[in-house]
Design a protein around this motif. Sequence first.
Motif, PDB file in Angstrom:
ATOM      1  N   HIS A 170       0.817  -1.214   0.000  1.00 34.73           N
ATOM      2  CA  HIS A 170       0.000   0.000   0.000  1.00 34.73           C
ATOM      3  C   HIS A 170       0.853   1.268   0.000  1.00 34.73           C
ATOM      4  N   GLY A 171       1.957   1.246  -0.702  1.00 35.08           N
ATOM      5  CA  GLY A 171       2.804   2.430  -0.774  1.00 35.08           C
ATOM      6  C   GLY A 171       3.661   2.577   0.468  1.00 35.08           C
ATOM      7  N   PHE A 180      -2.317   4.898   4.554  1.00 36.01           N
ATOM      8  CA  PHE A 180      -2.817   6.231   4.234  1.00 36.01           C
ATOM      9  C   PHE A 180      -4.290   6.194   3.822  1.00 36.01           C
ATOM     10  N   ASN A 181      -4.697   5.157   3.092  1.00 30.80           N
ATOM     11  CA  ASN A 181      -6.074   5.067   2.602  1.00 30.80           C
ATOM     12  C   ASN A 181      -6.858   3.909   3.194  1.00 30.80           C
ATOM     13  N   GLY A 182      -6.489   3.442   4.378  1.00 32.06           N
ATOM     14  CA  GLY A 182      -7.239   2.357   4.996  1.00 32.06           C
ATOM     15  C   GLY A 182      -6.421   1.616   6.030  1.00 32.06           C
ATOM     16  N   THR A 183      -6.885   0.402   6.347  1.00 36.33           N
ATOM     17  CA  THR A 183      -6.235  -0.435   7.349  1.00 36.33           C
ATOM     18  C   THR A 183      -6.014  -1.823   6.767  1.00 36.33           C
ATOM     19  N   PRO A 238     -11.231   6.844   4.063  1.00 40.63           N
ATOM     20  CA  PRO A 238     -10.765   8.138   3.553  1.00 40.63           C
ATOM     21  C   PRO A 238      -9.335   8.408   4.023  1.00 40.63           C
ATOM     22  N   SER A 239      -8.645   9.232   3.291  1.00 42.42           N
ATOM     23  CA  SER A 239      -7.267   9.561   3.638  1.00 42.42           C
ATOM     24  C   SER A 239      -7.200  10.178   5.028  1.00 42.42           C
TER      25      SER A 239
END
Length: 97
Positions: A35-36, A59-62, A82-83
Amino acid sequence: MQKLYVAGLVFLLSFFSGVIVAQTNMTFLSQKDDHGSNYANLWGYVDSLGNEYAIVGCFNGTAIINVTNPASPTEIAYIPAPSCEADLRVRTRQGRR
């Protein structure tokens, strides 16, 4: 005054070299970066069967990753959100850790 600077530098170098030596008693087993590189937090959890999980705030989730076998971590779930960069918490049904 110069002796004070040298003494301070020697102290700092000896302190940090001790910290670095303490970290060398580890073996790199694996890496997972699906995830980056923007991660907010990490929390560990062990279920009743002894399986170990890493709950990773992305950054955008878990992401929930099974790390029972640390040489082969497996992502078992990703919950988009959400971010945001929020702290994670793990609670039992009674609300206690």
